[in-house]
Write a protein that holds these residues in place. Structure first.
Motif, short mmCIF file in Angstrom:
data_model
loop_
_atom_site.label_atom_id
_atom_site.label_comp_id
_atom_site.label_asym_id
_atom_site.label_seq_id
_atom_site.Cartn_x
_atom_site.Cartn_y
_atom_site.Cartn_z
N SER A 126 -1.17 23.01 16.07
CA SER A 126 -0.15 22.75 15.04
C SER A 126 0.73 23.97 14.83
O SER A 126 1.92 23.84 14.53
N MET A 127 0.18 25.18 15.02
CA MET A 127 1.03 26.38 14.95
C MET A 127 2.02 26.40 16.11
O MET A 127 3.17 26.83 15.95
N LEU A 128 1.60 25.94 17.26
CA LEU A 128 2.52 25.86 18.40
C LEU A 128 3.59 24.79 18.17
O LEU A 128 4.72 24.92 18.64
N LEU A 129 3.23 23.74 17.43
CA LEU A 129 4.22 22.72 17.10
C LEU A 129 5.34 23.28 16.25
O LEU A 129 6.46 22.78 16.30
N LEU A 130 5.05 24.30 15.47
CA LEU A 130 6.07 24.90 14.62
C LEU A 130 7.25 25.42 15.43
O LEU A 130 8.37 25.50 14.93
N LEU A 131 7.03 25.74 16.69
CA LEU A 131 8.08 26.28 17.55
C LEU A 131 9.03 25.21 18.07
O LEU A 131 10.10 25.53 18.57
N LEU A 132 8.65 23.94 17.98
CA LEU A 132 9.47 22.85 18.49
C LEU A 132 10.39 22.34 17.39
O LEU A 132 10.16 21.30 16.78
N PHE A 133 11.45 23.09 17.14
CA PHE A 133 12.39 22.75 16.08
C PHE A 133 13.19 21.54 16.45
O PHE A 133 13.56 21.39 17.62
N PRO A 134 13.50 20.64 15.59
CA PRO A 134 13.19 20.48 14.18
C PRO A 134 12.00 19.55 13.93
O PRO A 134 11.25 19.73 12.99
N LEU A 190 6.38 18.29 11.79
CA LEU A 190 5.07 17.77 12.13
C LEU A 190 3.99 18.86 12.06
O LEU A 190 2.89 18.63 11.56
N GLY A 191 4.33 20.06 12.54
CA GLY A 191 3.39 21.18 12.49
C GLY A 191 3.03 21.56 11.06
O GLY A 191 1.87 21.84 10.76
N ILE A 192 4.03 21.58 10.17
CA ILE A 192 3.76 21.92 8.76
C ILE A 192 2.87 20.86 8.12
O ILE A 192 1.92 21.18 7.40
N ILE A 193 3.15 19.59 8.41
CA ILE A 193 2.35 18.51 7.84
C ILE A 193 0.90 18.59 8.33
O ILE A 193 -0.04 18.48 7.55
#
Length: 132
Positions: A97-105, A110-113
């Motif tokens: 999920s931390m890696l998902l934070l890099l896939l903006f927007p 999704l990463g924050i959720i």
């Protein structure tokens, strides 16, 4: 097979599929670079070759994204449906999920959720107190 074993295998499979978009982008890059090398060597006289390679590059990216969406559904089913809550799986989901934070927007949202849901539900994974 019991739910624990099935959950473990589905979790591992879902975590491997999580990386599908990266492999799709790498494949697209390799296809595009070979196409540009052909254009450099032979000129733009063969548009059919370039068109086929460009569509293959786009297809590999789309397949990677579809596999990624399947992985998200599989991981959600593993946690919610099968109630698989191993500690290693919790930490793997935190990293993913931390890696998902890099896939903006969209990935960032999704990463924050997912991070918020994991931190708030850490007791269900057998973790007490702080997550550090």
């Amino acid at each position: 097979m019991n739910k624990e074993v099935i959950g473990k295998y589905l979790a591992i499979f879902g975590l491997m599929l999580f990386w599908a978009p990266l492999w799709g982008v790498i494949d697209s890059y390799l296809i595009m670079s070979s196409s540009f090398q052909e254009i450099t060597l032979f000129g733009a006289n063969e548009p059919k070759t370039s068109q086929e390679e460009m569509s293959a590059a786009a297809l590999s990216t789309v397949i990677g994204i579809l596999l990624f969406l399947f992985a998200i559904c599989l991981l959600t089913f593993t946690v919610v449906g099968l109630n698989y809550r191993a500690k290693w799986f919790f930490w793997a989901l935190i990293v993913h999920s931390m890696l998902l934070l890099l896939l903006f927007p969209l990935g960032t949202v999704l990463g924050i959720i997912v991070l918020a849901a994991l931190v708030m539900g850490r007791k269900r994974f057998g973790l007490r107190g702080n997550v550090t």
